[in-house]
Design an enzyme around this catalytic site. Structure first.
Site, PDB file in Angstrom:
ATOM      1  N   HIS A 330       0.827  -1.207   0.000  1.00 29.75           N
ATOM      2  CA  HIS A 330       0.000   0.000   0.000  1.00 29.75           C
ATOM      3  C   HIS A 330       0.863   1.259   0.000  1.00 29.75           C
ATOM      4  CE1 HIS A 330      -3.420   2.592   0.863  1.00 29.75           C
ATOM      5  NE2 HIS A 330      -4.215   1.555   0.770  1.00 29.75           N
ATOM      6  N   ARG A 333       1.420   3.891  -2.928  1.00 28.03           N
ATOM      7  CA  ARG A 333       0.486   4.997  -3.164  1.00 28.03           C
ATOM      8  C   ARG A 333       0.985   6.278  -2.507  1.00 28.03           C
ATOM      9  NH1 ARG A 333      -4.521   3.925  -4.851  1.00 28.03           N
ATOM     10  NH2 ARG A 333      -5.700   5.176  -3.341  1.00 28.03           N
ATOM     11  N   TYR A 367     -16.737  11.977  -7.664  1.00 22.07           N
ATOM     12  CA  TYR A 367     -15.631  11.383  -8.408  1.00 22.07           C
ATOM     13  C   TYR A 367     -16.026  11.241  -9.875  1.00 22.07           C
ATOM     14  CZ  TYR A 367     -12.236   8.153 -10.252  1.00 22.07           C
ATOM     15  OH  TYR A 367     -11.272   7.590 -11.026  1.00 22.07           O
TER      16      TYR A 367
END
Length: 403
Positions: A330, A333, A367
């Site tokens: 992760h 990112r 979004y």
């Protein structure tokens, strides 16, 4: 004459039912098979009725008389004991059907199709361990804030503060569903905001120093594991999507001719477009002959399933990286977000859209998968080219915008 325990014990069955009367309409009925049942004969609304009071010896003489007296009190209040019992039974069934666990499982079932399987299973397990044993059989409309707080404090006391907060949120979701379906009037979990210790946020371990990023990229290039895992490792920093989305990537979502990857964002259930740099396309083209005939880009030992969620982190540990303090799957990112902004001076809103984060715009849209697509395409190529320079050991020149 009033019945006695001795007379009841010694009573024998006959070819036809035998009735032994006590006072006030109470009697014991003995069936030809030998069963002994208490009954109450009474009148209500001008009609003769009977009420079953239980079987002897489970219900003794004294208890049967007590039930008779209770029934007679109802009659004195102009209430039919038989109808009263029926209403109580129905209320009990209704309470059971509206228990917290029943409503919660109904809510989870209705949302299963829109939740990621891992998210759904995690919440179910959380409730089975921490919630259902204490309030699962309670009528949902009767649950109070102190009851919920006791559950949350129990979780908090073992150091799982974040789990306690998430449990409060999940209980609130169930309560609001109960309100919407007419089984509760308010959400007591909402009264507990601020009652728990605050969460100490710990960010995923990541490397954001360009020189150290170059070292990491060289280590990825030298990885000696399987070709599938190595391909995932090489793509992770280039695409910087969530680890679960990378490992579950399906070939059907890739258009290598257009250099695009379309997939469904697990958190928001919205479609995301990832422009692919030439470097990312090359890695995928090299992998395609091996896994392109199947569903998953990175299949596991079972080709019908994606590779393990632990595969990338396990590979990083094999290379000597601490996944708690240095880098995780992760963490790519955070690496991209930081360096793209601080070193390559990309616009924050463009970066956030590429990270598939919700970024409300002037129109209120949370979004838009195609927004900044041209800018994102250029940014993804710029990012891959920059990483190539770091991997090659090129001198890192920090660029700082003018004040």
């Amino acid at each position: 004459m009033p019945l006695t325990d001795t007379a009841i014990r010694n009573a024998k069955p006959a070819e036809k039912p035998v009735r032994m009367f006590d006072a006030g309409g109470l009697y014991l009925e003995i069936s030809p098979a030998g069963g002994k049942l208490w009954r109450l004969k009474y009148r209500f609304g001008g009609k003769e009725k009977r009420l079953a009071l239980g079987a002897y010896p489970e219900v003794g003489l004294k208890e049967a008389r007590g039930k008779r007296d209770d029934a007679r009190k109802l009659l004195a209040a102009d209430i039919d004991p038989g109808e009263h019992r029926k209403a109580q039974k129905e209320a009990k069934l209704e309470r059971a059907s509206n228990s917290f666990e029943i409503v919660a499982r109904e809510f989870f079932s209705k949302n299963r199709a829109t939740w990621a399987a891992s998210h759904h299973n995690k919440i179910i397990l959380r409730f089975e361990k921490n919630v259902f044993p204490w309030i699962g059989d309670r009528p949902i409309a009767e649950i109070s804030a102190p009851e919920i707080l006791t559950i949350l404090r129990r979780i908090e006391s073992r150091g799982a503060v974040e789990t306690a907060h998430r449990t409060r949120e999940n209980i609130g979701q169930v309560m609001r569903y109960a309100i919407a379906t007419g089984r509760a009037e308010r959400d007591p979990a909402a009264d507990l905001k601020g009652a728990l210790a605050p969460i100490k946020r710990e960010h995923f371990a990541s490397i954001t120093d360009p020189a150290k990023v170059g070292e990491l990229l060289r280590a990825l290039d030298a990885f000696q594991g399987t070709f599938i895992v190595k391909s995932a490792l090489l793509l992770a920093p280039l695409l910087f999507v969530r680890p679960g989305e990378l490992r579950k990537a399906e070939w059907s979502g890739f258009d290598l001719g257009k250099a695009e990857w379309h997939y469904l964002v697990t958190k928001t259930k919205t479609e995301q477009v990832v422009p692919l740099s030439s470097q990312a396309v090359d890695i995928l083209k090299e992998l395609q002959p091996l896994t392109g005939h199947g569903q998953y880009v990175f299949p596991g030992r079972d080709p019908q399933k994606p590779m393990s969620e632990a595969a990338v982190n396990a590979a990083l540990r094999r290379m000597g990286y601490d996944t708690k303090t240095e880098i995780t799957g992760h963490g790519f990112r955070a690496m991209a977000r930081t360096i793209l902004h601080e070193e390559l001076h990309q616009k924050p809103e463009v970066i956030e859209h590429q990270l598939a984060h919700k970024v409300p715009d002037a129109l209120g849209s949370a979004y838009n998968r195609t927004k900044f697509l041209k800018e994102r395409r250029a940014m993804m190529q710029l990012w891959s080219d920059y990483l190539d320079k770091l991997k090659a050991g090129a001198e890192v020149i920090r660029l700082h915008p003018a004040a």
